[in-house]
Design a protein around this motif. Structure first.
Motif, PDB file in Angstrom:
ATOM      1  N   ASN A 172       0.847  -1.192   0.000  1.00  0.00           N
ATOM      2  CA  ASN A 172       0.000   0.000   0.000  1.00  0.00           C
ATOM      3  C   ASN A 172       0.879   1.238   0.000  1.00  0.00           C
ATOM      4  O   ASN A 172       1.897   1.275   0.698  1.00  0.00           O
ATOM      5  N   THR A 173       0.471   2.243  -0.751  1.00  0.00           N
ATOM      6  CA  THR A 173       1.229   3.483  -0.798  1.00  0.00           C
ATOM      7  C   THR A 173       1.023   4.252   0.502  1.00  0.00           C
ATOM      8  O   THR A 173      -0.027   4.157   1.132  1.00  0.00           O
ATOM      9  N   GLU A 206       0.714  10.142  -1.784  1.00  0.00           N
ATOM     10  CA  GLU A 206       0.165  10.193  -3.139  1.00  0.00           C
ATOM     11  C   GLU A 206       1.304   9.994  -4.125  1.00  0.00           C
ATOM     12  O   GLU A 206       2.383  10.561  -3.969  1.00  0.00           O
ATOM     13  N   THR A 259      -1.458   7.229 -14.201  1.00  0.00           N
ATOM     14  CA  THR A 259      -2.520   7.510 -13.232  1.00  0.00           C
ATOM     15  C   THR A 259      -1.920   8.106 -11.969  1.00  0.00           C
ATOM     16  O   THR A 259      -0.717   7.967 -11.709  1.00  0.00           O
ATOM     17  N   ASN A 260      -2.760   8.754 -11.186  1.00  0.00           N
ATOM     18  CA  ASN A 260      -2.376   9.253  -9.867  1.00  0.00           C
ATOM     19  C   ASN A 260      -2.944   8.308  -8.826  1.00  0.00           C
ATOM     20  O   ASN A 260      -4.110   7.942  -8.890  1.00  0.00           O
ATOM     21  N   LEU A 261      -2.126   7.931  -7.864  1.00  0.00           N
ATOM     22  CA  LEU A 261      -2.556   7.036  -6.800  1.00  0.00           C
ATOM     23  C   LEU A 261      -2.696   7.825  -5.508  1.00  0.00           C
ATOM     24  O   LEU A 261      -1.835   8.621  -5.167  1.00  0.00           O
ATOM     25  N   SER A 262      -3.775   7.576  -4.799  1.00  0.00           N
ATOM     26  CA  SER A 262      -3.982   8.243  -3.524  1.00  0.00           C
ATOM     27  C   SER A 262      -3.267   7.478  -2.413  1.00  0.00           C
ATOM     28  O   SER A 262      -2.742   6.390  -2.624  1.00  0.00           O
ATOM     29  N   SER A 270      -3.333   3.313  -1.511  1.00  0.00           N
ATOM     30  CA  SER A 270      -3.735   2.560  -2.704  1.00  0.00           C
ATOM     31  C   SER A 270      -2.976   1.240  -2.729  1.00  0.00           C
ATOM     32  O   SER A 270      -1.787   1.184  -2.422  1.00  0.00           O
ATOM     33  N   VAL A 304      -1.041  -1.654  -4.486  1.00  0.00           N
ATOM     34  CA  VAL A 304      -0.190  -1.778  -5.662  1.00  0.00           C
ATOM     35  C   VAL A 304       0.472  -3.144  -5.622  1.00  0.00           C
ATOM     36  O   VAL A 304       0.884  -3.602  -4.557  1.00  0.00           O
ATOM     37  N   VAL A 328      -1.234  -1.792 -11.213  1.00  0.00           N
ATOM     38  CA  VAL A 328      -2.338  -1.160 -10.484  1.00  0.00           C
ATOM     39  C   VAL A 328      -3.627  -1.461 -11.232  1.00  0.00           C
ATOM     40  O   VAL A 328      -3.662  -1.429 -12.463  1.00  0.00           O
ATOM     41  N   GLU A 369      -7.286  -0.041 -11.827  1.00  0.00           N
ATOM     42  CA  GLU A 369      -8.069   1.184 -11.661  1.00  0.00           C
ATOM     43  C   GLU A 369      -9.315   1.104 -12.534  1.00  0.00           C
ATOM     44  O   GLU A 369      -9.217   0.993 -13.750  1.00  0.00           O
ATOM     45  N   CYS A 420       7.140   5.903  -2.487  1.00  0.00           N
ATOM     46  CA  CYS A 420       5.682   5.759  -2.328  1.00  0.00           C
ATOM     47  C   CYS A 420       5.334   4.768  -1.229  1.00  0.00           C
ATOM     48  O   CYS A 420       4.206   4.733  -0.767  1.00  0.00           O
TER      49      CYS A 420
END
Length: 99
Positions: free
Chosen positions: A38-39, A42, A57-60, A63, A65, A80, A82, A95
């Motif tokens: 998990n990140t 961001e 993509t942008n990961l919050s 997230s 992974v 990922v 999405e 990250c």
């Protein structure tokens, strides 16, 4: 002969430093299964390993992974999912939390 010793010592030091590998994300070469992480911040999933690479993509934060491989000291190859779509790319190691 005395010139040979510093050269050999330098070569030995270089070889030992280049052999060190950060295995924080992968346990062995034979285990090629993706590892879920998990990140913690961001992050951006890139299609390459430079800041000029296309952003996929942008990961919050937090997230999930799948880390596929440790590419180098700065990047990991990741997968990922999405909106039902699987994206493969590269993430900065920062990250994730340090293990």
């Amino acid at each position: 002969m005395h010139r040979l010793y510093p050269c050999l010592l330098g070569l030995a030091l270089f070889a030992s430093c280049s052999a060190i590998r950060d295995d924080a994300f992968s346990s062995s070469r034979t285990n090629k299964k993706p590892v879920a992480h998990n990140t913690v911040v961001e992050c951006i999933l890139y299609d390459g390993m430079t800041k000029e690479s296309t952003q996929l993509t942008n990961l919050s934060v937090n997230s999930e992974v799948q880390v596929l491989d440790t590419v180098d000291a700065y990047f990991v190859r990741a997968r990922v999912t999405e909106n039902g779509k699987v994206l493969n790319g590269y993430l900065y190691r920062t990250c994730f939390s340090q293990r």
